[in-house]
Design an enzyme around this catalytic site. Sequence first.
Site, PDB file in Angstrom:
ATOM      1  N   ASP A 185     -13.979  -7.906  -8.172  1.00 56.51           N
ATOM      2  CA  ASP A 185     -12.652  -8.278  -7.658  1.00 56.51           C
ATOM      3  C   ASP A 185     -12.610  -8.400  -6.138  1.00 56.51           C
ATOM      4  O   ASP A 185     -11.946  -7.620  -5.445  1.00 56.51           O
ATOM      5  CB  ASP A 185     -11.585  -7.282  -8.134  1.00 56.51           C
ATOM      6  CG  ASP A 185     -10.170  -7.711  -7.738  1.00 56.51           C
ATOM      7  OD1 ASP A 185      -9.996  -8.858  -7.293  1.00 56.51           O
ATOM      8  OD2 ASP A 185      -9.249  -6.896  -7.869  1.00 56.51           O
ATOM      9  N   HIS A 204       5.259  -9.952  -6.505  1.00 58.85           N
ATOM     10  CA  HIS A 204       4.087  -9.151  -6.862  1.00 58.85           C
ATOM     11  C   HIS A 204       4.392  -7.689  -6.567  1.00 58.85           C
ATOM     12  O   HIS A 204       4.778  -7.334  -5.459  1.00 58.85           O
ATOM     13  CB  HIS A 204       2.868  -9.608  -6.058  1.00 58.85           C
ATOM     14  CG  HIS A 204       1.554  -9.180  -6.646  1.00 58.85           C
ATOM     15  ND1 HIS A 204       1.238  -7.849  -6.883  1.00 58.85           N
ATOM     16  CD2 HIS A 204       0.466  -9.903  -7.042  1.00 58.85           C
ATOM     17  CE1 HIS A 204       0.021  -7.781  -7.389  1.00 58.85           C
ATOM     18  NE2 HIS A 204      -0.466  -9.006  -7.509  1.00 58.85           N
ATOM     19  N   ASP A 231      -5.653 -14.751 -13.328  1.00 56.57           N
ATOM     20  CA  ASP A 231      -6.289 -14.813 -12.013  1.00 56.57           C
ATOM     21  C   ASP A 231      -7.717 -15.312 -12.190  1.00 56.57           C
ATOM     22  O   ASP A 231      -8.511 -14.701 -12.902  1.00 56.57           O
ATOM     23  CB  ASP A 231      -6.276 -13.419 -11.367  1.00 56.57           C
ATOM     24  CG  ASP A 231      -6.792 -13.420  -9.950  1.00 56.57           C
ATOM     25  OD1 ASP A 231      -7.969 -13.787  -9.748  1.00 56.57           O
ATOM     26  OD2 ASP A 231      -6.042 -13.034  -9.032  1.00 56.57           O
ATOM     27  N   HIS A 238      -0.205  -5.426 -11.664  1.00 56.59           N
ATOM     28  CA  HIS A 238      -1.498  -5.005 -12.206  1.00 56.59           C
ATOM     29  C   HIS A 238      -1.230  -3.894 -13.218  1.00 56.59           C
ATOM     30  O   HIS A 238      -0.609  -2.888 -12.867  1.00 56.59           O
ATOM     31  CB  HIS A 238      -2.399  -4.484 -11.091  1.00 56.59           C
ATOM     32  CG  HIS A 238      -2.812  -5.530 -10.103  1.00 56.59           C
ATOM     33  ND1 HIS A 238      -3.628  -5.262  -9.032  1.00 56.59           N
ATOM     34  CD2 HIS A 238      -2.529  -6.863 -10.028  1.00 56.59           C
ATOM     35  CE1 HIS A 238      -3.835  -6.360  -8.346  1.00 56.59           C
ATOM     36  NE2 HIS A 238      -3.168  -7.349  -8.928  1.00 56.59           N
ATOM     37  N   HIS A 261     -11.797 -11.566  -3.622  1.00 56.35           N
ATOM     38  CA  HIS A 261     -11.389 -12.963  -3.551  1.00 56.35           C
ATOM     39  C   HIS A 261     -12.108 -13.694  -2.421  1.00 56.35           C
ATOM     40  O   HIS A 261     -12.394 -13.113  -1.375  1.00 56.35           O
ATOM     41  CB  HIS A 261      -9.883 -13.071  -3.328  1.00 56.35           C
ATOM     42  CG  HIS A 261      -9.067 -12.492  -4.433  1.00 56.35           C
ATOM     43  ND1 HIS A 261      -7.690 -12.632  -4.485  1.00 56.35           N
ATOM     44  CD2 HIS A 261      -9.399 -11.771  -5.531  1.00 56.35           C
ATOM     45  CE1 HIS A 261      -7.224 -12.015  -5.565  1.00 56.35           C
ATOM     46  NE2 HIS A 261      -8.254 -11.488  -6.207  1.00 56.35           N
ATOM     47  N   HIS A 282     -10.436 -12.848 -11.096  1.00 57.41           N
ATOM     48  CA  HIS A 282     -10.483 -11.684 -11.983  1.00 57.41           C
ATOM     49  C   HIS A 282     -11.156 -12.006 -13.321  1.00 57.41           C
ATOM     50  O   HIS A 282     -12.019 -11.250 -13.782  1.00 57.41           O
ATOM     51  CB  HIS A 282      -9.075 -11.153 -12.233  1.00 57.41           C
ATOM     52  CG  HIS A 282      -8.430 -10.576 -11.020  1.00 57.41           C
ATOM     53  ND1 HIS A 282      -7.142 -10.095 -11.024  1.00 57.41           N
ATOM     54  CD2 HIS A 282      -8.889 -10.391  -9.755  1.00 57.41           C
ATOM     55  CE1 HIS A 282      -6.827  -9.650  -9.814  1.00 57.41           C
ATOM     56  NE2 HIS A 282      -7.872  -9.825  -9.034  1.00 57.41           N
ATOM     57  N   GLU A 332      -4.210 -16.738  -3.522  1.00 56.01           N
ATOM     58  CA  GLU A 332      -4.294 -15.389  -2.966  1.00 56.01           C
ATOM     59  C   GLU A 332      -5.616 -15.224  -2.210  1.00 56.01           C
ATOM     60  O   GLU A 332      -6.213 -14.159  -2.199  1.00 56.01           O
ATOM     61  CB  GLU A 332      -4.249 -14.336  -4.071  1.00 56.01           C
ATOM     62  CG  GLU A 332      -2.939 -14.182  -4.780  1.00 56.01           C
ATOM     63  CD  GLU A 332      -3.002 -13.048  -5.775  1.00 56.01           C
ATOM     64  OE1 GLU A 332      -2.060 -12.257  -5.835  1.00 56.01           O
ATOM     65  OE2 GLU A 332      -4.017 -12.946  -6.514  1.00 56.01           O
ATOM     66  N   TYR A 337       0.350  -2.485  -4.903  1.00 52.92           N
ATOM     67  CA  TYR A 337      -0.874  -1.978  -5.524  1.00 52.92           C
ATOM     68  C   TYR A 337      -0.753  -0.509  -5.910  1.00 52.92           C
ATOM     69  O   TYR A 337      -1.513  -0.017  -6.749  1.00 52.92           O
ATOM     70  CB  TYR A 337      -2.058  -2.148  -4.569  1.00 52.92           C
ATOM     71  CG  TYR A 337      -2.347  -3.584  -4.200  1.00 52.92           C
ATOM     72  CD1 TYR A 337      -2.459  -4.574  -5.180  1.00 52.92           C
ATOM     73  CD2 TYR A 337      -2.519  -3.956  -2.867  1.00 52.92           C
ATOM     74  CE1 TYR A 337      -2.726  -5.888  -4.839  1.00 52.92           C
ATOM     75  CE2 TYR A 337      -2.791  -5.270  -2.520  1.00 52.92           C
ATOM     76  CZ  TYR A 337      -2.894  -6.226  -3.504  1.00 52.92           C
ATOM     77  OH  TYR A 337      -3.154  -7.532  -3.169  1.00 52.92           O
ATOM     78  N   ARG A 397       0.822  -1.215   0.000  1.00 53.86           N
ATOM     79  CA  ARG A 397       0.000   0.000   0.000  1.00 53.86           C
ATOM     80  C   ARG A 397       0.856   1.264   0.000  1.00 53.86           C
ATOM     81  O   ARG A 397       0.330   2.367   0.126  1.00 53.86           O
ATOM     82  CB  ARG A 397      -0.923   0.009   1.220  1.00 53.86           C
ATOM     83  CG  ARG A 397      -1.850  -1.188   1.296  1.00 53.86           C
ATOM     84  CD  ARG A 397      -2.916  -1.161   0.230  1.00 53.86           C
ATOM     85  NE  ARG A 397      -3.810  -2.324   0.291  1.00 53.86           N
ATOM     86  CZ  ARG A 397      -4.756  -2.593  -0.578  1.00 53.86           C
ATOM     87  NH1 ARG A 397      -4.963  -1.776  -1.602  1.00 53.86           N
ATOM     88  NH2 ARG A 397      -5.515  -3.670  -0.463  1.00 53.86           N
ATOM     89  N   HIS A 443      -3.220 -17.602 -10.717  1.00 50.88           N
ATOM     90  CA  HIS A 443      -3.664 -17.225  -9.375  1.00 50.88           C
ATOM     91  C   HIS A 443      -4.972 -17.968  -9.111  1.00 50.88           C
ATOM     92  O   HIS A 443      -5.959 -17.747  -9.812  1.00 50.88           O
ATOM     93  CB  HIS A 443      -3.930 -15.724  -9.286  1.00 50.88           C
ATOM     94  CG  HIS A 443      -2.717 -14.904  -9.006  1.00 50.88           C
ATOM     95  ND1 HIS A 443      -2.696 -13.536  -9.178  1.00 50.88           N
ATOM     96  CD2 HIS A 443      -1.496 -15.239  -8.527  1.00 50.88           C
ATOM     97  CE1 HIS A 443      -1.507 -13.073  -8.844  1.00 50.88           C
ATOM     98  NE2 HIS A 443      -0.763 -14.092  -8.454  1.00 50.88           N
ATOM     99  N   GLU A 448      -1.053  -9.114 -15.298  1.00 50.86           N
ATOM    100  CA  GLU A 448      -2.117  -9.874 -14.661  1.00 50.86           C
ATOM    101  C   GLU A 448      -3.472  -9.561 -15.295  1.00 50.86           C
ATOM    102  O   GLU A 448      -3.787  -8.407 -15.578  1.00 50.86           O
ATOM    103  CB  GLU A 448      -2.166  -9.572 -13.162  1.00 50.86           C
ATOM    104  CG  GLU A 448      -3.206 -10.397 -12.421  1.00 50.86           C
ATOM    105  CD  GLU A 448      -3.067 -10.331 -10.915  1.00 50.86           C
ATOM    106  OE1 GLU A 448      -4.038 -10.698 -10.227  1.00 50.86           O
ATOM    107  OE2 GLU A 448      -1.999  -9.909 -10.428  1.00 50.86           O
TER     108      GLU A 448
END
Length: 280
Positions: A224, A67, A176, A107, A226, A179, A256, A70, A37, A211, A142
Amino acid sequence: MFKIGCHLSTAGGFLGMGKDALAIGADTFQFFTRNPRGGAAKAIDEKDVAAFPELAEQNNFAKILAHAPYTLNVCATDKNIRKFGLKMMADDLTRMEYLPGNLYNFHPGSPMQQGVETGINLIADALNLTIRPEQTTVVLLETMAGKGSEIGKTFEELRAIIDKVELNDKLGVCLDTCHVYDAGYDIVNDLDGVLEKFDRIIGLERLQVIHLNDSKNPFNSRKDRHETIGNGFIGTDTFKRIINHPKLRDLPFYLETPNELPGYKKEIELLKKLRTEELD
């Protein structure tokens, strides 16, 4: 061989993540390159990265999956955010070479009011500026759920990025399951059709990892969120078909789902029971 892992905390370094993976029955893992973040990254522990390959080799690990945070958005409207993302990506790819031959997933980003075409051009520009001929890391785009203005909700958008990157032999795709289902690709009722479309537009040779995530929301919801395996709208039967599909079964799979280590352990045990070995 069936290779499966999950997303792990970097607190214990690569050796710590490797040991955590082994403790829950995994033989690979995913990790954030830096604060997901924010943007801060820990200093490289050279002793840790030097020791990890031996553990990975002894336990026949699949490639590990880094990864990006974000906050990385190389197609943002704000030029400063784009510069920040570009700096993070370049630094991440440099740091990845401490453990050569692995994977870096991100992403693609959200262009907001700039539109899809501009977003695709900015993402490709960022990749052209950061990917180097000598790097051993494969960069993965992704597939996204289509929330807001995010790029990557269609296979065509990912193909357009790939076509604009000069060193696209260094590019692959991470699919994913949550996704693509949320984006309108019906992997529950037409998995073969979705894979055929992926192959026609992008090429299955570019599909590097899966994923594995169930979805809290119904088909084509563009949400989105999960869910744990078998407890969402995708369901256990679909995951059984995915991990055993002849075009997917040799890929590494990464969970994930909203879990801690005990939950991941149970999911890995479930998926191993669902895996058939006739083709191995």
